[in-house]
Design an enzyme around this catalytic site. Structure first.
Site, PDB file in Angstrom:
ATOM      1  N   CYS A  53      13.540 -10.534  -8.004  1.00 44.46           N
ATOM      2  CA  CYS A  53      12.983  -9.179  -7.921  1.00 44.46           C
ATOM      3  C   CYS A  53      13.765  -8.134  -8.707  1.00 44.46           C
ATOM      4  O   CYS A  53      14.992  -8.049  -8.614  1.00 44.46           O
ATOM      5  CB  CYS A  53      12.886  -8.769  -6.459  1.00 44.46           C
ATOM      6  SG  CYS A  53      12.060  -7.168  -6.262  1.00 44.46           S
ATOM      7  N   CYS A  91      -1.850 -10.590   5.091  1.00 46.70           N
ATOM      8  CA  CYS A  91      -1.837 -10.998   3.680  1.00 46.70           C
ATOM      9  C   CYS A  91      -0.495 -11.667   3.442  1.00 46.70           C
ATOM     10  O   CYS A  91       0.547 -11.027   3.536  1.00 46.70           O
ATOM     11  CB  CYS A  91      -1.997  -9.764   2.784  1.00 46.70           C
ATOM     12  SG  CYS A  91      -1.808 -10.128   1.025  1.00 46.70           S
ATOM     13  N   CYS A 115      -3.786  -1.469   2.079  1.00 46.04           N
ATOM     14  CA  CYS A 115      -2.824  -2.535   2.328  1.00 46.04           C
ATOM     15  C   CYS A 115      -1.438  -1.947   2.127  1.00 46.04           C
ATOM     16  O   CYS A 115      -1.263  -1.071   1.279  1.00 46.04           O
ATOM     17  CB  CYS A 115      -3.065  -3.685   1.350  1.00 46.04           C
ATOM     18  SG  CYS A 115      -1.864  -5.033   1.538  1.00 46.04           S
ATOM     19  N   CYS A 144      16.567 -10.924  -3.064  1.00 46.71           N
ATOM     20  CA  CYS A 144      15.525 -11.803  -3.617  1.00 46.71           C
ATOM     21  C   CYS A 144      15.817 -12.000  -5.113  1.00 46.71           C
ATOM     22  O   CYS A 144      15.842 -11.028  -5.875  1.00 46.71           O
ATOM     23  CB  CYS A 144      14.144 -11.184  -3.408  1.00 46.71           C
ATOM     24  SG  CYS A 144      13.891 -10.623  -1.708  1.00 46.71           S
ATOM     25  N   ARG A 150      -5.734 -14.634  -3.867  1.00 53.64           N
ATOM     26  CA  ARG A 150      -5.589 -13.613  -4.920  1.00 53.64           C
ATOM     27  C   ARG A 150      -4.709 -14.066  -6.083  1.00 53.64           C
ATOM     28  O   ARG A 150      -3.550 -14.438  -5.882  1.00 53.64           O
ATOM     29  CB  ARG A 150      -5.006 -12.318  -4.319  1.00 53.64           C
ATOM     30  CG  ARG A 150      -4.815 -11.207  -5.356  1.00 53.64           C
ATOM     31  CD  ARG A 150      -4.520  -9.858  -4.728  1.00 53.64           C
ATOM     32  NE  ARG A 150      -5.492  -9.600  -3.685  1.00 53.64           N
ATOM     33  CZ  ARG A 150      -5.213  -9.626  -2.394  1.00 53.64           C
ATOM     34  NH1 ARG A 150      -4.000  -9.814  -1.990  1.00 53.64           N
ATOM     35  NH2 ARG A 150      -6.162  -9.421  -1.509  1.00 53.64           N
ATOM     36  N   CYS A 173      -3.092  -1.062  -2.528  1.00 56.61           N
ATOM     37  CA  CYS A 173      -1.944  -1.700  -1.880  1.00 56.61           C
ATOM     38  C   CYS A 173      -0.673  -0.936  -2.215  1.00 56.61           C
ATOM     39  O   CYS A 173      -0.322  -0.808  -3.394  1.00 56.61           O
ATOM     40  CB  CYS A 173      -1.787  -3.128  -2.375  1.00 56.61           C
ATOM     41  SG  CYS A 173      -3.276  -4.098  -2.163  1.00 56.61           S
ATOM     42  N   CYS A 199      16.828  -1.723  -3.329  1.00 54.23           N
ATOM     43  CA  CYS A 199      16.559  -2.519  -2.125  1.00 54.23           C
ATOM     44  C   CYS A 199      17.812  -3.323  -1.754  1.00 54.23           C
ATOM     45  O   CYS A 199      18.433  -3.935  -2.613  1.00 54.23           O
ATOM     46  CB  CYS A 199      15.384  -3.457  -2.381  1.00 54.23           C
ATOM     47  SG  CYS A 199      14.934  -4.407  -0.925  1.00 54.23           S
TER      48      CYS A 199
HETATM   49  N1  SAM Z   1       9.880  -5.320  -0.213  1.00 53.39           N
HETATM   50  C1  SAM Z   1       8.711  -5.848   0.344  1.00 53.39           C
HETATM   51  C2  SAM Z   1       8.818  -7.329   0.597  1.00 53.39           C
HETATM   52  O1  SAM Z   1       9.653  -7.992   0.019  1.00 53.39           O
HETATM   53  O2  SAM Z   1       8.025  -7.820   1.403  1.00 53.39           O
HETATM   54  C3  SAM Z   1       7.463  -5.569  -0.451  1.00 53.39           C
HETATM   55  C4  SAM Z   1       7.472  -5.647  -1.946  1.00 53.39           C
HETATM   56  S1  SAM Z   1       7.824  -7.237  -2.652  1.00 53.39           S
HETATM   57  C5  SAM Z   1       8.052  -6.780  -4.313  1.00 53.39           C
HETATM   58  C6  SAM Z   1       6.280  -8.113  -2.537  1.00 53.39           C
HETATM   59  C7  SAM Z   1       6.192  -9.512  -3.083  1.00 53.39           C
HETATM   60  O3  SAM Z   1       6.050  -9.483  -4.487  1.00 53.39           O
HETATM   61  C8  SAM Z   1       7.380 -10.438  -2.863  1.00 53.39           C
HETATM   62  O4  SAM Z   1       7.384 -10.975  -1.583  1.00 53.39           O
HETATM   63  C9  SAM Z   1       7.131 -11.504  -3.911  1.00 53.39           C
HETATM   64  O5  SAM Z   1       6.344 -12.540  -3.369  1.00 53.39           O
HETATM   65  C10 SAM Z   1       6.368 -10.763  -5.008  1.00 53.39           C
HETATM   66  N2  SAM Z   1       7.210 -10.583  -6.200  1.00 53.39           N
HETATM   67  C11 SAM Z   1       8.223  -9.714  -6.352  1.00 53.39           C
HETATM   68  N3  SAM Z   1       8.790  -9.836  -7.565  1.00 53.39           N
HETATM   69  C12 SAM Z   1       8.114 -10.816  -8.211  1.00 53.39           C
HETATM   70  C13 SAM Z   1       8.237 -11.421  -9.496  1.00 53.39           C
HETATM   71  N4  SAM Z   1       9.180 -11.063 -10.345  1.00 53.39           N
HETATM   72  N5  SAM Z   1       7.376 -12.391  -9.838  1.00 53.39           N
HETATM   73  C14 SAM Z   1       6.417 -12.780  -8.956  1.00 53.39           C
HETATM   74  N6  SAM Z   1       6.261 -12.250  -7.726  1.00 53.39           N
HETATM   75  C15 SAM Z   1       7.099 -11.296  -7.344  1.00 53.39           C
HETATM   76 FE1  SF4 Z   2      13.441  -5.904  -1.841  1.00 54.50          FE
HETATM   77 FE2  SF4 Z   2      12.250  -6.999  -3.929  1.00 54.50          FE
HETATM   78 FE3  SF4 Z   2      13.058  -8.535  -1.941  1.00 54.50          FE
HETATM   79 FE4  SF4 Z   2      10.968  -6.867  -1.565  1.00 54.50          FE
HETATM   80  S1  SF4 Z   2      11.050  -8.613  -2.957  1.00 54.50           S
HETATM   81  S2  SF4 Z   2      12.704  -7.212  -0.178  1.00 54.50           S
HETATM   82  S3  SF4 Z   2      11.597  -5.151  -2.876  1.00 54.50           S
HETATM   83  S4  SF4 Z   2      14.387  -7.312  -3.289  1.00 54.50           S
END
Ligand code: SAM
Ligand code: SF4
Ligand code: DTB
Length: 332
Positions: free
Chosen positions: A57, A185, A125, A54, A259, A94, A50
């Site tokens: 992530c 959501c 979802c 973030c 949730r 989802c 990606c």
């Molecule tokens: N890439 C898309 C996005 O960012 O909207 C969808 C997938 S992203 C992994 C979905 C959500 O998962 C993120 O917005 C975050 O809130 C949550 N998330 C991701 N990694 C996480 C982690 N290590 N611990 C807790 N929540 C996490």
């Molecule tokens: Fe990409 Fe992870 Fe951020 Fe979603 S949360 S935009 S998968 S880096």
């Protein structure tokens, strides 16, 4: 509650714990079956690589987390996974993709996934990153029930966590989803090194959307080795603070699903029970979230049994969306 100020939200959030939980449980009982919980199961349909940064992530191309990259799954693999989720007792499926924004060329395949999963009698979802208004309408027309896009934290703290996608961009995506008539959501993550005021700021923002989200995921940070947040060593979330956040969300947004999301693997049954008492009424089930572990179906069934709770059912056959297709803006 109509558009409270941050001070009013803080007053709810900071009251004595027992008063807060009692108030939240009372609101919960007036609006939901307190012995019922909704089950959703996740599948990562496109994993890793990606471009976003973030800092929590595993899927960002910028961090070395050892994650195996996977292209968009084929529809058969998605159906097989949804069947296993339904078998486990889940009623919503989802699908998550590690994209900055939805590539238009993926749309036909995404629409087939929605169609097939709905045909199994499950709610659908998706969480695919930024969507523009036209893409949201296309997903709505394909029958998508919910779109997940989290604000993650307050606007003030957001820039310490993510720099490649602005807060406003997230709000715009949520507006596109809302205008298309898809259920929204959106929630956040606790444990990002935020202050209590940032948690209040997140709730305030959710309350200031056109209308509150139908579904609010509350994640507790899963610290993943190789991500900046884990490597920095942020404090784990205090369980009672998690309950406080959920209880406040329940009082503010009585009709929404709240949730229990990432972080349940580390939570005791007792803490989860307290969260459910304070107004959580949904959870992610199945042994994997997107890339990390989650309690197995058997463990969650045992938890519900201990608590005398049951899973929410959805009508068999194609399910109806929160907004009937004929009254969606795109149908007019
Ligand atoms: N890439 C898309 C996005 O960012 O909207 C969808 C997938 S992203 C992994 C979905 C959500 O998962 C993120 O917005 C975050 O809130 C949550 N998330 C991701 N990694 C996480 C982690 N290590 N611990 C807790 N929540 C996490
Ligand atoms: Fe990409 Fe992870 Fe951020 Fe979603 S949360 S935009 S998968 S880096
Ligand atoms: C949400 O708020 N949490 C889910 C879902 N929406 C997409 C994702 C949690 C991801 C946890 C880390 C992982 O498994 O990669």
């Amino acid at each position: 509650m109509a558009r409270p100020t941050r001070e009013e939200i803080a007053a709810i959030h900071d009251q004595p714990f027992m008063d807060l939980v009692f108030e939240a449980a009372t609101v919960h009982r007036a609006n939901h079956d307190p012995n019922q919980v909704q089950w959703s199961t996740l599948l990562s349909i496109k994993t890793g690589a990606c471009p976003e940064d973030c800092t929590y992530c595993s899927q960002s191309a910028r961090w070395n987390t050892g994650l195996e990259v996977e292209q968009l799954l084929n529809v058969d693999a998605v159906i097989a996974s949804a069947e296993a989720a339904r078998e486990g007792g889940s009623t919503r499926f989802c699908m998550g993709a590690a994209w900055r924004r939805v590539p238009n060329k993926a749309m036909p395949q995404l629409k087939r996934m929605i169609h097939e999963v709905r045909a199994m009698g499950m709610e659908t979802c998706m969480t695919l990153g930024t969507v523009d208004p036209a893409q949201a309408r296309e997903l709505a027309d394909a029958g998508l029930d919910y779109y997940n896009h989290n604000l993650d934290t307050s606007e003030e703290h957001y820039g310490n966590v993510i720099t490649t996608r602005s807060y406003q961009e997230r709000l715009d995506t949520l507006q596109s989803v809302r205008s298309a008539g898809i259920n929204v959501c959106s929630g956040g993550i606790l444990g990002l090194g935020e202050e209590s005021s940032d948690r209040i700021g997140l709730l305030w923002q959710l309350m200031n959307l056109e209308q509150p989200p139908e579904s609010i995921p509350v994640n507790s940070l899963v610290a993943i080795e190789g991500t900046p947040l884990a490597d920095k060593g942020v404090e784990p979330v205090d369980g009672l603070d998690m309950v406080r956040f959920i209880a406040t969300a329940r009082i503010l947004m009585p009709g929404s699903y709240i949730r229990l999301s990432a972080g349940r693997e580390e939570m005791t049954d007792e803490l989860q029970a307290l969260c459910l008492m304070a107004g959580a009424n949904s959870m992610f089930t199945g042994e994997q979230l997107l890339t990390t572990k989650n309690p197995a179906f058997e463990r969650d069934k045992a938890l519900l049994k201990r608590l005398g709770m049951h899973i929410e059912k959805v009508a068999p056959g194609p399910v109806s969306c929160g907004v009937p297709a004929e009254s969606r803006p795109s149908a007019k």
